[in-house]
Design a protein around this motif. Structure first.
Motif, PDB file in Angstrom:
ATOM      1  N   SER A   8       0.832  -1.193   0.000  1.00  0.00           N
ATOM      2  CA  SER A   8       0.000   0.000   0.000  1.00  0.00           C
ATOM      3  C   SER A   8       0.873   1.251   0.000  1.00  0.00           C
ATOM      4  CB  SER A   8      -0.916   0.017   1.234  1.00  0.00           C
ATOM      5  OG  SER A   8      -0.138   0.033   2.416  1.00  0.00           O
ATOM      6  N   CYS A   9       0.246   2.368  -0.304  1.00  0.00           N
ATOM      7  CA  CYS A   9       0.914   3.664  -0.173  1.00  0.00           C
ATOM      8  C   CYS A   9       0.940   4.027   1.313  1.00  0.00           C
ATOM      9  CB  CYS A   9       0.189   4.719  -1.007  1.00  0.00           C
ATOM     10  SG  CYS A   9      -1.492   5.062  -0.431  1.00  0.00           S
ATOM     11  N   HIS A  10       1.357   5.229   1.662  1.00  0.00           N
ATOM     12  CA  HIS A  10       1.450   5.586   3.078  1.00  0.00           C
ATOM     13  C   HIS A  10       0.090   5.778   3.733  1.00  0.00           C
ATOM     14  CE1 HIS A  10       2.228   8.111   6.648  1.00  0.00           C
ATOM     15  NE2 HIS A  10       3.253   7.279   6.759  1.00  0.00           N
ATOM     16  N   CYS A  11      -0.833   6.444   3.033  1.00  0.00           N
ATOM     17  CA  CYS A  11      -2.136   6.742   3.651  1.00  0.00           C
ATOM     18  C   CYS A  11      -3.107   5.574   3.541  1.00  0.00           C
ATOM     19  CB  CYS A  11      -2.738   8.007   3.034  1.00  0.00           C
ATOM     20  SG  CYS A  11      -3.351   7.802   1.354  1.00  0.00           S
ATOM     21  N   GLY A  12      -2.774   4.585   2.707  1.00  0.00           N
ATOM     22  CA  GLY A  12      -3.628   3.406   2.595  1.00  0.00           C
ATOM     23  C   GLY A  12      -4.716   3.504   1.539  1.00  0.00           C
ATOM     24  N   ALA A  13      -4.777   4.624   0.836  1.00  0.00           N
ATOM     25  CA  ALA A  13      -5.788   4.762  -0.217  1.00  0.00           C
ATOM     26  C   ALA A  13      -5.517   3.791  -1.363  1.00  0.00           C
ATOM     27  CB  ALA A  13      -5.806   6.200  -0.745  1.00  0.00           C
ATOM     28  N   VAL A  14      -4.233   3.581  -1.666  1.00  0.00           N
ATOM     29  CA  VAL A  14      -3.840   2.678  -2.751  1.00  0.00           C
ATOM     30  C   VAL A  14      -3.394   1.354  -2.129  1.00  0.00           C
ATOM     31  CG1 VAL A  14      -2.193   2.292  -4.640  1.00  0.00           C
ATOM     32  CG2 VAL A  14      -3.116   4.607  -4.207  1.00  0.00           C
ATOM     33  N   PHE A  72       1.718   7.456  -8.454  1.00  0.00           N
ATOM     34  CA  PHE A  72       1.840   7.798  -7.040  1.00  0.00           C
ATOM     35  C   PHE A  72       0.475   8.230  -6.507  1.00  0.00           C
ATOM     36  CE2 PHE A  72       1.618  12.396  -7.575  1.00  0.00           C
ATOM     37  CZ  PHE A  72       2.011  12.569  -8.902  1.00  0.00           C
ATOM     38  N   CYS A  73       0.337   8.082  -5.203  1.00  0.00           N
ATOM     39  CA  CYS A  73      -0.923   8.445  -4.552  1.00  0.00           C
ATOM     40  C   CYS A  73      -1.033   9.969  -4.496  1.00  0.00           C
ATOM     41  CB  CYS A  73      -0.956   7.855  -3.139  1.00  0.00           C
ATOM     42  SG  CYS A  73      -2.376   8.405  -2.169  1.00  0.00           S
ATOM     43  N   ARG A  74      -2.122  10.500  -4.995  1.00  0.00           N
ATOM     44  CA  ARG A  74      -2.246  11.966  -5.013  1.00  0.00           C
ATOM     45  C   ARG A  74      -2.518  12.525  -3.611  1.00  0.00           C
ATOM     46  NH1 ARG A  74      -5.005  13.375  -9.459  1.00  0.00           N
ATOM     47  NH2 ARG A  74      -5.667  11.400 -10.291  1.00  0.00           N
ATOM     48  N   ARG A  75      -2.818  11.645  -2.663  1.00  0.00           N
ATOM     49  CA  ARG A  75      -3.053  12.116  -1.294  1.00  0.00           C
ATOM     50  C   ARG A  75      -1.755  12.154  -0.481  1.00  0.00           C
ATOM     51  NH1 ARG A  75      -6.613   8.945   3.007  1.00  0.00           N
ATOM     52  NH2 ARG A  75      -6.501  10.430   4.716  1.00  0.00           N
ATOM     53  N   CYS A  76      -0.998  11.049  -0.493  1.00  0.00           N
ATOM     54  CA  CYS A  76       0.210  10.996   0.350  1.00  0.00           C
ATOM     55  C   CYS A  76       1.509  11.088  -0.444  1.00  0.00           C
ATOM     56  CB  CYS A  76       0.211   9.741   1.217  1.00  0.00           C
ATOM     57  SG  CYS A  76       0.457   8.197   0.300  1.00  0.00           S
ATOM     58  N   GLY A  77       1.443  10.964  -1.759  1.00  0.00           N
ATOM     59  CA  GLY A  77       2.622  11.168  -2.583  1.00  0.00           C
ATOM     60  C   GLY A  77       3.508   9.959  -2.777  1.00  0.00           C
TER      61      GLY A  77
HETATM   62 ZN   LIG Z   1      -1.663   7.461  -0.223  1.00  0.00          ZN
END
Ligand SMILES: [Zn+2]
Length: 133
Positions: A8-14, A72-77
């Protein structure tokens, strides 16, 4: 041995899942984007990757020949993977192994690392310096 990993990405959205054998090797490259992002990757074929959620959160960056989609995740980068196509491999995903959630530190530490001189378009050989990658 191939295992199924979740990442996952850092914020977990992806969130994604991939089948991967870390003992088969990982790689680090000194090209302009891998070195700035300190991208530590493992390559899998397209059929060994599944995006579980977050397609709508992914932003894409391409440069140069524009053949690699840096996502890349547009929320956490965080760039948890990239995708592209190579004649030898077909469609592939480059997994950011640092984004795998269910891998032990020891397992990552034991994964072989191949260094690539992508800065000089010579992915088959290591660059002169590797410790900074
Ligand atoms: Zn993210």
């Amino acid at each position: 041995m191939k295992k199924t990993y979740r990442g996952s990405c850092h914020c977990g959205a992806v969130r994604f899942e991939c089948q991967l054998d870390l003992a088969q090797g990982t790689s680090k490259c000194n090209c302009s984007i891998c070195s700035k992002g300190r991208f530590w990757k493992a390559i899998v074929k397209a059929d060994a990757f599944r995006l579980e959620q977050g397609a709508d959160c992914l932003a894409e960056y391409r440069f140069g020949r524009e053949n690699i989609h840096h996502l890349f995740c547009r929320r956490c980068g965080i760039k948890s993977f990239a995708r592209g196509h190579m004649d030898e491999l077909g469609d592939f995903y480059a997994i950011n192994v640092a984004c795998l959630d269910d891998v032990a530190d020891e397992e990552l530490a034991q994964a072989p690392v191949v260094y690539q001189d992508g800065r000089h378009d010579a992915w088959e050989r290591p660059p002169a310096q590797t410790r900074q990658l």
